[in-house]
Design an enzyme around this catalytic site. Structure first.
Site, short mmCIF file in Angstrom:
data_model
loop_
_atom_site.label_atom_id
_atom_site.label_comp_id
_atom_site.label_asym_id
_atom_site.label_seq_id
_atom_site.Cartn_x
_atom_site.Cartn_y
_atom_site.Cartn_z
CE LYS A 123 39.62 44.29 22.05
NZ LYS A 123 40.03 44.88 20.75
CE LYS B 273 25.56 42.04 31.69
NZ LYS B 273 24.86 40.94 32.35
CB SER C 142 18.26 45.88 27.87
OG SER C 142 19.31 45.90 28.82
CG ASN D 193 26.05 47.21 28.34
OD1 ASN D 193 26.13 47.84 27.28
ND2 ASN D 193 26.13 47.79 29.51
CE1 TYR E 296 31.48 44.90 17.83
CE2 TYR E 296 29.75 45.05 19.49
CZ TYR E 296 30.96 45.47 18.98
OH TYR E 296 31.66 46.46 19.64
CG ASP F 289 38.61 51.08 52.68
OD1 ASP F 289 37.92 51.27 51.65
OD2 ASP F 289 38.70 51.92 53.60
N GLY G 226 22.59 44.17 38.99
CA GLY G 226 21.36 43.92 38.24
C GLY G 226 20.90 42.50 38.52
N GLY H 191 22.92 40.05 39.06
CA GLY H 191 23.77 39.51 40.11
C GLY H 191 24.95 38.67 39.67
CD GLU I 191 18.99 47.52 46.02
OE1 GLU I 191 18.84 46.41 45.46
OE2 GLU I 191 18.49 47.79 47.13
#
Length: 305
Positions: A40, A45, A69, A71, A106, A164, A171, A173, A196
């Site tokens: 979705k 996020k 920015s 998401n 939204y 494995d 970003g 974290g 990164e």
């Protein structure tokens, strides 16, 4: 984390896992892809944002607010709309237009700011005080971290006996610390690698305590431009991911993006290609069965036209 999953799962997708024989041949080992770009709002996020919005409403919040920015903003706006509370997003002026359009669709109220972390945080704090809204930090937030954990649980259920390692983009974290913590506790035999933009230098922070000298990165992967991880995230990443940071170049991100678009026909965004670039160009030799989390698919239309 289990409570957060129970709270949010009725509203969200259990996203699929895909693979490509051609990509397997190129990489030299079988690669699985967790397709969170099909979630979705087009990214992972929403898992943390929905958990945060539900908890905020339960605590009597007038509304929710965040800086983003794209998401995180889209995810929080969708979540707020879903449960019936107002939402304001502080957006940097350089955010992709497609993500700005998504937030507007939204029904979020948008407030624009300069393209720096300091500006985002300052304007957001001012708006939160003015509106008396509950602030949902994009990454340094317990309810976000707990909400994101559901993706790790899904991965272990869907492919836990066949992998494995897990590669994901880092970003601020929040997502990385959620996956690293849960997998580290439940399946310590599965390594979690954080990929990164090379200028972020997260390994220097985790190993030597030296933070990145910039606050914003210049990278096509717009979802991970923040250069620093959150204070809640840093100790988790230090415990579970020290020595497992992979830096990639912009050209490597581009090539990873092209390969997924052309071979898998999946419209991922550059931040998702970042994680794949880590496998494509820098996979440790001992890794034989990697899984890549494709974190988002909100591509700016101007980028492909």
């Amino acid at each position: 984390m289990g409570a957060a999953r129970a709270r949010t799962s009725p509203f969200l997708h259990n996203t699929p896992i895909m693979k490509s024989e051609r990509i397997d041949k190129i990489v030299g080992v079988p690669v699985l892809f967790k397709c969170e770009h099909l979630q979705k709002t087009g990214s992972f996020k929403v898992r943390g944002a929905l958990n945060s919005a539900i908890l905020a409403k339960e605590q009597g919040a007038k509304g929710v607010i965040a800086h983003s920015s794209g998401n995180h903003g889209q995810a929080l706006a969708w979540s707020a709309q879903k449960i019936g509370i107002p939402c304001t997003i502080v957006v940097p002026k350089n955010a992709p237009q497609s993500k700005i359009d998504g937030m507007k669709e939204y029904n979020a109220d948008l407030v624009f700011c300069d393209a720096s972390v300091i500006s985002r945080e300052t304007v957001c704090a001012e708006q939160a005080e003015k509106l008396q809204y509950y602030f949902v930090n994009p990454y340094d937030c317990a309810s976000m971290i707990n909400g994101h954990a559901s993706i790790a649980l899904e991965i272990l259920e869907q492919a836990g006996e066949n992998i494995d390692s897990i590669f994901l983009s880092v970003g601020g974290g929040g997502f990385a610390s959620s996956v690293a913590y849960l997998v580290g506790k439940l399946r310590p035999d599965i390594e979690v690698f954080l990929v990164e933009p090379s200028k972020k230098q997260l390994s220097n922070l985790l190993e030597n305590g030296v933070p990145c000298p910039m606050d914003t990165l210049d990278t096509m992967a717009d979802g991970v431009r923040v250069a620093h991880v959150g204070t809640l995230c840093e100790p988790i990443l230090k415990e579970f991911c020290t020595g497992k940071i992979i830096g990639v170049t912009e050209d490597e991100i581009k090539e990873g993006l092209k390969l997924v678009w052309t071979r898998m026909k999946q419209r991922i965004e550059p931040s998702a290609a970042l994680a794949f670039a880590g496998v494509l160009y820098h996979k440790p030799k001992h890794v034989k069965n990697p899984l890549v989390i494709l974190c988002g698919g909100n591509v700016d239309v101007d980028y492909v036209i």
